[in-house]
Structure formats: structure tokens, C-alpha cells
Scaffold this active site. Structure first.
Site, mmCIF file in Angstrom:
data_model
loop_
_atom_site.group_PDB
_atom_site.id
_atom_site.type_symbol
_atom_site.label_atom_id
_atom_site.label_comp_id
_atom_site.label_asym_id
_atom_site.label_seq_id
_atom_site.Cartn_x
_atom_site.Cartn_y
_atom_site.Cartn_z
ATOM 1 N N HIS A 80 0.838 -1.205 0.000
ATOM 2 C CA HIS A 80 0.000 0.000 0.000
ATOM 3 C C HIS A 80 0.868 1.249 0.000
ATOM 4 O O HIS A 80 2.016 1.224 0.424
ATOM 5 C CB HIS A 80 -0.942 0.022 1.207
ATOM 6 N N HIS A 138 0.909 5.279 1.279
ATOM 7 C CA HIS A 138 0.334 6.253 2.204
ATOM 8 C C HIS A 138 0.392 7.627 1.556
ATOM 9 O O HIS A 138 1.469 8.055 1.102
ATOM 10 C CB HIS A 138 1.164 6.349 3.485
HETATM 11 P P1 5GP Z 1 2.129 -0.073 7.174
HETATM 12 O O1 5GP Z 1 2.725 -0.054 8.546
HETATM 13 O O2 5GP Z 1 1.850 -1.508 6.793
HETATM 14 O O3 5GP Z 1 2.886 0.681 6.151
HETATM 15 O O4 5GP Z 1 0.753 0.684 7.254
HETATM 16 C C1 5GP Z 1 -0.429 0.106 7.630
HETATM 17 C C2 5GP Z 1 -1.404 1.250 7.853
HETATM 18 O O5 5GP Z 1 -2.693 0.698 7.972
HETATM 19 C C3 5GP Z 1 -1.120 2.045 9.133
HETATM 20 O O6 5GP Z 1 -0.979 3.404 8.796
HETATM 21 C C4 5GP Z 1 -2.340 1.780 10.008
HETATM 22 O O7 5GP Z 1 -2.720 2.919 10.730
HETATM 23 C C5 5GP Z 1 -3.390 1.367 9.003
HETATM 24 N N1 5GP Z 1 -4.366 0.409 9.482
HETATM 25 C C6 5GP Z 1 -4.139 -0.658 10.300
HETATM 26 N N2 5GP Z 1 -5.279 -1.341 10.487
HETATM 27 C C7 5GP Z 1 -6.243 -0.719 9.747
HETATM 28 C C8 5GP Z 1 -7.631 -0.964 9.546
HETATM 29 O O8 5GP Z 1 -8.234 -1.910 10.051
HETATM 30 N N3 5GP Z 1 -8.288 -0.083 8.734
HETATM 31 C C9 5GP Z 1 -7.652 0.988 8.156
HETATM 32 N N4 5GP Z 1 -8.417 1.764 7.385
HETATM 33 N N5 5GP Z 1 -6.361 1.249 8.335
HETATM 34 C C10 5GP Z 1 -5.653 0.412 9.132
#
Ligand code: 5GP
Length: 137
Positions: free
Chosen positions: A102, A104
Site C-alpha cells: 500500500h 500512504h
Molecule cells: P504499514 O505499517 O503496513 O505501512 O501501514 C499500515 C497502515 O494501515 C497504518 O498506517 C495503520 O494505521 C493502518 N491500518 C491498520 N489497520 C487498519 C484498519 O483496520 N483499517 C484501516 N483503514 N487502516 C488500518
């Protein structure tokens, strides 16, 4: 890397978990982050099951970045932004917490980011921001 289809974003893609969506087509979904690092923090994910950017087929990566740009433009317009942080973590070692690739999009200055995936945002406020972004698409 092996893809775990029980990850949170896979469940969101299948409609098994809710999400505040701003954009969806047959290849990509964009939705609001529930723990925003700044107001308006939005996630853009390809529907292709891939853990990291390195696992994502080039065609899917190319299409996803076009949608990242489209959402960024809508955010700029909707939220009157002068700058947007684009972040992408590939691998737990880099800080990735959800194992589905993903991007951001975060409306802030990189020096002012709130902590990553720590504090739940106000859901009503997040919904309001999502409506503004959708209206600008
Ligand atoms: P990563 O650490 O994998 O780059 O980012 C994962 C993102 O997903 C984080 O910014 C976190 O806040 C978000 N996130 C985690 N769980 C959920 C969820 O259940 N729903 C949504 N919409 N975002 C989530």
C-alpha cells in the site's frame, strides 16, 4: 514473499471488514487510514495480492501509482494542500505492519508526522475528510 489472505487489507478488499472508501475500481482501492499520521491520511492499495512493492507485478505497480497521483490531486484540491507526503514501506524491517502492499498519502510536512499506526483517529472527522476527497475526484 508468501501472501497471507487473512491480512486486514485482504479482508477489507473482500468486504469482510469495513473501511471508509474514497475511490474504487477493478484494480485499486483507496480508503482512509484509521490511525492517521495527519488529518486526511489516505491509503491506496492494488487489488493484486502482493506483500511488498517488490512483489507487485510492474503493470499493477504502474497502474496503482497513476491512482496514487489521482487521489493526491483530489486531496490537494479538497483539503487546500501545498504538500503531501507519499510513503511506502516494503517489509516488516522497514516498518510495514500490514502485509498487503500500500501507498500512504499524508497531508503534512514530513517533520510533523504523527507516530505510525499508533493512535486511532476520530472516525467522524475521518468520514468528513473522506467526503471532501471523494467530492474532488
Ligand atoms: P504499514 O505499517 O503496513 O505501512 O501501514 C499500515 C497502515 O494501515 C497504518 O498506517 C495503520 O494505521 C493502518 N491500518 C491498520 N489497520 C487498519 C484498519 O483496520 N483499517 C484501516 N483503514 N487502516 C488500518
Amino acid at each position: 514473499m508468501a501472501y497471507d489472505d487473512q491480512n486486514i487489507f485482504a479482508k477489507i478488499l473482500r468486504g469482510e471488514l469495513p473501511a471508509i472508501k474514497v475511490y474504487e475500481d477493478d484494480q485499486v482501492l483507496a480508503f482512509m487510514d484509521i490511525m492517521p499520521q495527519a488529518d486526511g491520511h489516505t491509503l491506496v492499495i492494488p487489488k493484486t495480492p502482493a506483500v511488498t512493492l517488490l512483489d507487485l507485478p510492474a503493470e499493477a505497480a504502474a497502474y496503482t501509482i497513476q491512482i496514487v497521483q489521482k487521489i493526491a490531486k483530489a486531496m490537494e484540491k479538497a483539503l487546500n494542500l501545498e504538500g503531501i507526503v507519499l510513503m511506502q514501506f516494503s517489509g516488516a524491517a522497514a516498518g510495514q505492519t500490514v502485509p498487503h502492499v500500500h501507498f500512504h498519502l499524508i497531508p503534512t510536512n514530513v517533520q510533523h508526522l504523527r507516530r505510525h499506526a499508533v493512535e486511532l483517529g476520530d472516525q467522524e472527522k475521518i468520514k468528513e475528510l473522506a467526503e471532501k476527497i471523494k467530492a474532488a475526484l
